[in-house]
Write a protein that holds these residues in place. Structure first.
Motif, mmCIF file in Angstrom:
data_model
loop_
_atom_site.group_PDB
_atom_site.id
_atom_site.type_symbol
_atom_site.label_atom_id
_atom_site.label_comp_id
_atom_site.label_asym_id
_atom_site.label_seq_id
_atom_site.Cartn_x
_atom_site.Cartn_y
_atom_site.Cartn_z
ATOM 1 N N VAL A 122 -12.607 -55.009 4.397
ATOM 2 C CA VAL A 122 -12.768 -54.823 5.849
ATOM 3 C C VAL A 122 -12.105 -53.532 6.316
ATOM 4 C CG1 VAL A 122 -13.017 -57.294 6.279
ATOM 5 C CG2 VAL A 122 -10.748 -56.263 6.393
ATOM 6 N N LEU A 123 -11.003 -53.158 5.665
ATOM 7 C CA LEU A 123 -10.349 -51.902 6.021
ATOM 8 C C LEU A 123 -11.219 -50.710 5.638
ATOM 9 C CD1 LEU A 123 -7.830 -50.492 7.126
ATOM 10 C CD2 LEU A 123 -6.835 -50.624 4.830
ATOM 11 N N ALA A 124 -11.832 -50.765 4.455
ATOM 12 C CA ALA A 124 -12.710 -49.685 4.018
ATOM 13 C C ALA A 124 -13.930 -49.576 4.915
ATOM 14 C CB ALA A 124 -13.138 -49.920 2.566
ATOM 15 N N GLN A 125 -14.495 -50.709 5.314
ATOM 16 C CA GLN A 125 -15.653 -50.682 6.203
ATOM 17 C C GLN A 125 -15.309 -50.051 7.545
ATOM 18 O OE1 GLN A 125 -18.912 -51.566 5.487
ATOM 19 N NE2 GLN A 125 -18.078 -51.628 3.422
ATOM 20 N N SER A 126 -14.122 -50.336 8.053
ATOM 21 C CA SER A 126 -13.689 -49.732 9.318
ATOM 22 C C SER A 126 -13.556 -48.220 9.182
ATOM 23 C CB SER A 126 -12.350 -50.340 9.760
ATOM 24 O OG SER A 126 -12.465 -51.729 9.971
ATOM 25 N N ALA A 127 -13.006 -47.769 8.053
ATOM 26 C CA ALA A 127 -12.834 -46.335 7.839
ATOM 27 C C ALA A 127 -14.182 -45.635 7.680
ATOM 28 C CB ALA A 127 -11.961 -46.092 6.606
ATOM 29 N N LEU A 128 -15.121 -46.260 6.956
ATOM 30 C CA LEU A 128 -16.434 -45.648 6.753
ATOM 31 C C LEU A 128 -17.239 -45.606 8.052
ATOM 32 C CD1 LEU A 128 -17.428 -47.263 3.331
ATOM 33 C CD2 LEU A 128 -16.710 -44.902 3.728
ATOM 34 N N LYS A 129 -17.114 -46.640 8.865
ATOM 35 C CA LYS A 129 -17.869 -46.681 10.122
ATOM 36 C C LYS A 129 -17.367 -45.640 11.115
ATOM 37 C CE LYS A 129 -18.873 -49.665 14.083
ATOM 38 N NZ LYS A 129 -20.293 -49.304 14.185
ATOM 39 N N THR A 130 -16.043 -45.530 11.244
ATOM 40 C CA THR A 130 -15.469 -44.609 12.227
ATOM 41 C C THR A 130 -15.326 -43.194 11.693
ATOM 42 O OG1 THR A 130 -13.223 -45.201 11.517
ATOM 43 C CG2 THR A 130 -14.181 -46.479 13.318
#
Length: 493
Positions: A122-130
């Protein structure tokens, strides 16, 4: 009458074909050796990025400037993530088993791994999205000024780890070679400082690989010693001697507070979220699939089997009599001393991985406070400025590349020196490794594993609605809010 023809020796077709075969085989073997050695040589050359090519971050349509970043390979990223996670916490896992039992310990070991994978994801997904590559940036994207809270948790988690590594290294060297612990704190700090001053995490891949090799070797020693092949590696010092062994139980009769406290130990053993964002930032072609490959390989492919092997045989070897530091359980001989020194050296290579995250977090806060007075503002979409390696021409000399691997910003260079000096001072003031790890686990590990990743995903994927992952991120957020005060209270009660 013509003279009889003299029979001339005919060329041996077999020998001619073998010669041709040898001539064609030699270049083939040479090419094969070159293909094998080239990745190894490339991996060992820290003056170059571990992956060929480059990635470009930034979005010109949104006002950001494209920034060229030379990438890190999947192997380098996995190695650095594994080594960030695997540290001194591994030495206390068999003792945690002795307090909660084999069955509960196995369950906690699995839950810790699954919690870590979910948290990383979930942390990686947040970084990739933003498209934001630091915790400072994610915090302020959530709400201006929230990065102060985020950086507090990062500092607690990482600096607690650095201090504990210096304590472990200095204690190991003091026990093995004598002299004062203060001297060995200085030696450990001096060995770690050049690594702390490297500008990119990818440049730490070689020392991380060496550190992992030591941990794997020690895990093999723990497993082999359980079977007692000879006296030198027998848990009690002599084959057949059971005097050092205690009872092995499936479920220890402990209270809920003990189970909660030990669960924090397993969380701390899998905690490495602070290095995930820099690793994603440097990863060549950081697609979601490649990021997930790094996460699953590191946690489920390397860490879980290594922890399981080490903890299972460590606990079975000593049972209830295992020490908080399993090294203290073994008889003190040459083999144990060798591993003690090796582990002391290995944890030194963990230090730059943790100070890297703290350095970037603090520099983000400094940038916000003084803006362009401190250093040129980074791209709007890229929270980490490109390193000197990104601006070098392809034909740059080895000397030029070597100069480019170090921190180029004077303020950041000075900050890195201050951080390692402050941690050395704290290591001189305390040798209570248990207290340092307990506080760091209660505050940093819970926040970095549950609280912050859950909060970021739930906030940044608001438009996704009630998906399974978003509901799970909300559960992580709530669990972190409950565990953090409870865990901290148990440390001091």
């Amino acid at each position: 009458m013509q003279p009889a023809a003299i029979d001339e020796p005919r060329p041996n077709r077999a020998s001619r074909s073998s010669q041709l075969s040898r001539k064609s085989t030699v270049p083939a073997i040479g090419r094969m050796m070159s293909d094998v050695l080239e990745p190894v040589v490339s991996f060992l050359d820290i003056t170059r990025a571990s992956a060929p090519g480059e990635i470009v971050l930034g979005d010109e349509e949104k006002g950001g400037e494209p920034v060229k970043i030379v990438g890190a390979s999947l192997v380098s990223s996995v190695i650095n993530l594994v080594h960030t996670v695997a540290g001194t916490g591994i030495l206390g896992l068999p003792f945690a088993f002795s307090k909660i039992g084999l069955a509960t310990g196995t369950l906690f070991l699995l839950l810790g791994a699954l919690s870590s994978v979910c948290s990383f994801y979930v942390l990686a997904q947040s970084a990739l999205k933003t498209r934001i590559s630091t915790f400072t940036g994610l915090g302020d994207a959530l709400r201006p000024g929230f990065s102060v809270v985020v950086n507090f948790f990062i500092i607690c988690n990482c600096l607690g780890g650095v201090i504990s590594y210096l304590v472990v290294a200095s204690t190991a060297f003091e026990f093995s070679f004598g002299a004062s612990r203060a001297l060995w704190v200085g030696v450990a700090t001096a060995l770690a400082t050049p690594l702390v001053l490297l500008d990119r995490m990818d440049s730490l891949r070689v020392t991380s690989a060496l550190g992992i090799a030591v941990l794997v070797a020690f895990g093999g020693f723990v497993a082999v010693s359980y079977f007692e092949p000879f006296d030198m590696v027998s848990p009690c010092g002599r084959v057949g001697d059971d005097s050092c062994k205690g009872d092995v139980v499936a479920l220890a009769p402990s209270g809920w507070e003990v189970f909660l406290s030990e669960f924090n130990v397993f969380l701390f053993a899998y905690c490495g979220q602070t290095s995930l964002l820099p690793i994603i930032h440097e990863l060549h072609d950081p697609s979601p699939r490649r990021v997930v490959t790094v996460l699953v390989t590191a946690v489920l492919g390397v860490l879980l089997p290594m922890y399981g092997l080490f903890t299972y045989f460590g606990y079975l070897s000593f049972g209830a009599n295992v020490h908080p530091d399993i090294l203290d359980s073994y008889p003190q001989n040459g083999v144990v001393t060798l591993f003690r020194v090796g582990l002391g050296a290995a944890v030194i290579t963990n230090i730059p991985l943790l100070t890297f995250a703290v350095r970037k977090a603090l520099m983000g806060m400094i940038d916000q406070a003084c803006g362009s007075l401190c250093r040129p503002a980074p791209s709007k979409d890229v929270a980490i400025a490109p390193s000197s390696l990104d601006t070098l021409p392809a034909a740059a000399s080895r000397c030029e590349r070597f100069r480019a691997i170090w921190i180029r910003n004077p303020l950041e260079f000075a900050l890195a020196l201050v951080l390692i000096a402050a941690c050395a001072g704290a290591a001189l003031l305390t040798d209570n490794l248990g207290l340092v790890q307990s506080v760091a686990g209660a505050v940093g590990a819970v926040a970095m594993t549950f609280l912050l990743p859950g909060l970021f995903y739930f906030a940044f994927f608001r438009e996704a609605g009630c998906t399974a992952v978003r509901v799970g991120s909300l559960g992580m957020l709530v669990l972190g809010m409950v565990l953090l005060p409870l865990s901290l209270a148990l440390v001091f009660l």
